[in-house]
Design an enzyme around this catalytic site. Structure first.
Site, PDB file in Angstrom:
ATOM      1  N   CYS A 164      32.014  14.538  36.762  1.00  0.00           N
ATOM      2  CA  CYS A 164      33.420  14.530  37.173  1.00  0.00           C
ATOM      3  C   CYS A 164      33.584  14.013  38.594  1.00  0.00           C
ATOM      4  CB  CYS A 164      34.006  15.925  37.051  1.00  0.00           C
ATOM      5  SG  CYS A 164      34.120  16.503  35.349  1.00  0.00           S
ATOM      6  N   SER A 209      23.980  57.452  23.906  1.00  0.00           N
ATOM      7  CA  SER A 209      22.590  56.999  23.878  1.00  0.00           C
ATOM      8  C   SER A 209      22.468  55.533  24.270  1.00  0.00           C
ATOM      9  CB  SER A 209      21.998  57.220  22.486  1.00  0.00           C
ATOM     10  OG  SER A 209      20.672  56.745  22.410  1.00  0.00           O
ATOM     11  N   GLU A 221      38.897  17.906  35.239  1.00  0.00           N
ATOM     12  CA  GLU A 221      39.239  16.756  36.066  1.00  0.00           C
ATOM     13  C   GLU A 221      39.555  15.530  35.202  1.00  0.00           C
ATOM     14  OE1 GLU A 221      35.953  19.046  38.332  1.00  0.00           O
ATOM     15  OE2 GLU A 221      36.620  18.722  36.262  1.00  0.00           O
TER      16      GLU A 221
END
Length: 392
Positions: free
Chosen positions: A92, A316, A57
């Site tokens: 923001c 494994s 932003e």
């Protein structure tokens, strides 16, 4: 709630494209894109890159200002809810309010418990018209998938684990050792599928294998996409007895990007010898058979700010992660090759990968050309990374 308009979808799609461009450059923060629009005019756009500090932003607001645009009354399209707390930068949500935007379209709510819903509430309290994309919308799903690792890690305190394997059509992982060439990989899938694997590596913070795979294949485990990364892909080997060959490609290519986990009883002189060659060695707890505690491994990776781990290992290690319920996402590539009953199994203790596939959520199927046949990729989730509070 009304559906998104065509223009809303178009601008939000652009924000998602910007966020995608931050893959490999934003972790451990989320990848976020933002587009600020007035009518048909894009005033500013940006994405979050960790080293640049600015959130998406802020980057978009700065871009608009540098272009001489006034954003008051404009619409901000963001792929993730604007933050409402102080971290490395200020909130923001406050910046959008101060800039005077009139509307905000949010692709998905932030899974961070410090934020979830509070950024949206702050915007609405300031009189901004906030629209949240419904979770079932494809754009919302895409926004969440971009930040699966961030969402999972911040809520669970460990990296998101993706287990990848290339398999024969009959579910085998590799031919028996008697039919293989030592220290050379046996390719089941074609180049297109293998290129897709490198995209998986590029989006991951680390890739992990076991010492058995190193001894059998001598892999490099590198990200060969050529795309930029903020930090090197960390290459990890589970090597309880420190059998790592000093002439292996991993050792010879190490540049502070190879990490070995060994059993806490491993000889000190072996640890020192590998450390002298630039290999980071971390002893962890294990059982009497020197099987390493995988939860301790994941805790160590989380402490290093790693949010995503790609497991590319043998039977494994695959079996151990699955038995410990530590696999969150599964990505299986199938070729048309048959390996037969003597093939190495996909995972120790798992009868068939096809049985495991039935447990997957949010599955996706893709094909990749491989000569006369196609390779098939099946992916899905054993654990949904997103657990969101309901915010509308």
């Amino acid at each position: 709630m009304p559906q998104l308009s065509h223009d809303d979808e178009r601008h939000l799609r652009r924000a998602l494209t910007l966020a995608c461009e931050a893959a490999g450059l934003a972790s451990p923060n989320p990848t976020v894109g933002c587009v600020i629009v007035d009518g048909d005019t894009i005033l500013g756009e940006g994405a979050h890159f960790y080293d640049a500090r600015d959130h998406a932003e802020i980057a978009a607001l700065k871009a608009a200002a540098s272009n001489g645009h006034e954003v008051r009354g404009a619409t901000a399209y963001v792929t993730l809810e604007p933050c409402s707390h102080h971290g490395r930068t200020g909130p923001c949500a406050d910046a959008l309010i101060a800039a005077g935007v009139g509307r905000c379209v949010v692709a998905t709510v932030d899974p961070n418990p410090q934020v979830c819903g509070s950024g949206i509430a702050k915007l609405r309290d300031a009189g901004i018209d906030v629209r949240i994309v419904p979770t079932e919308d494809p754009l919302a799903r895409e926004a969440r998938r971009l930040n699966d690792a961030f969402a999972f890690s911040i809520q669970n305190g460990r990296p998101l684990v993706t287990l990848k394997a290339a398999l024969s059509v009959d579910g085998g992982l590799a031919p028996p050792p008697s039919q293989r060439t030592a220290t050379a990989p046996h390719w089941l899938t074609g180049e297109a599928a293998r290129a897709d694997v490198h995209m998986l590596r590029h989006s991951a913070d680390a890739v992990l294998t076991g010492i058995g795979t190193v001894l059998a294949d001598d892999p490099l485990l590198s990200d060969r996409t050529g795309l930029p990364r903020r930090r090197p892909l960390l290459r990890i080997v589970l090597d309880s007895r420190l059998r790592m060959p000093l002439d292996s490609r991993l050792v010879k290519s190490a540049k502070d990007d190879v990490l070995l986990f060994c059993h806490e009883t491993a000889p000190a002189h072996r640890i020192q010898g590998l450390s002298d060659l630039g290999i980071k060695v971390v002893p962890v707890e294990g059982d009497d058979a020197r099987r390493l505690d995988l939860r301790a491994v994941l805790a160590e990776l989380h402490s290093r700010n790693l949010t995503s781990l790609l497991v590319e290992a043998g039977s494994s290690v695959n079996g151990s992660f699955l038995a410990g319920d530590l696999v969150d996402r599964l990505v299986l590539y199938y070729s048309e090759t048959e390996l037969g009953a003597d093939a190495l199994p996909f995972a120790a203790g798992i009868a068939s990968p096809y049985v495991l596939q039935q447990q997957l959520q949010h599955t996706d199927r893709r094909t990749f050309p491989n000569g006369a046949d196609d390779d098939v990729r099946i992916s899905g989730y054993l654990h949904d990374p997103w657990v969101l509070n309901p915010v509308t």
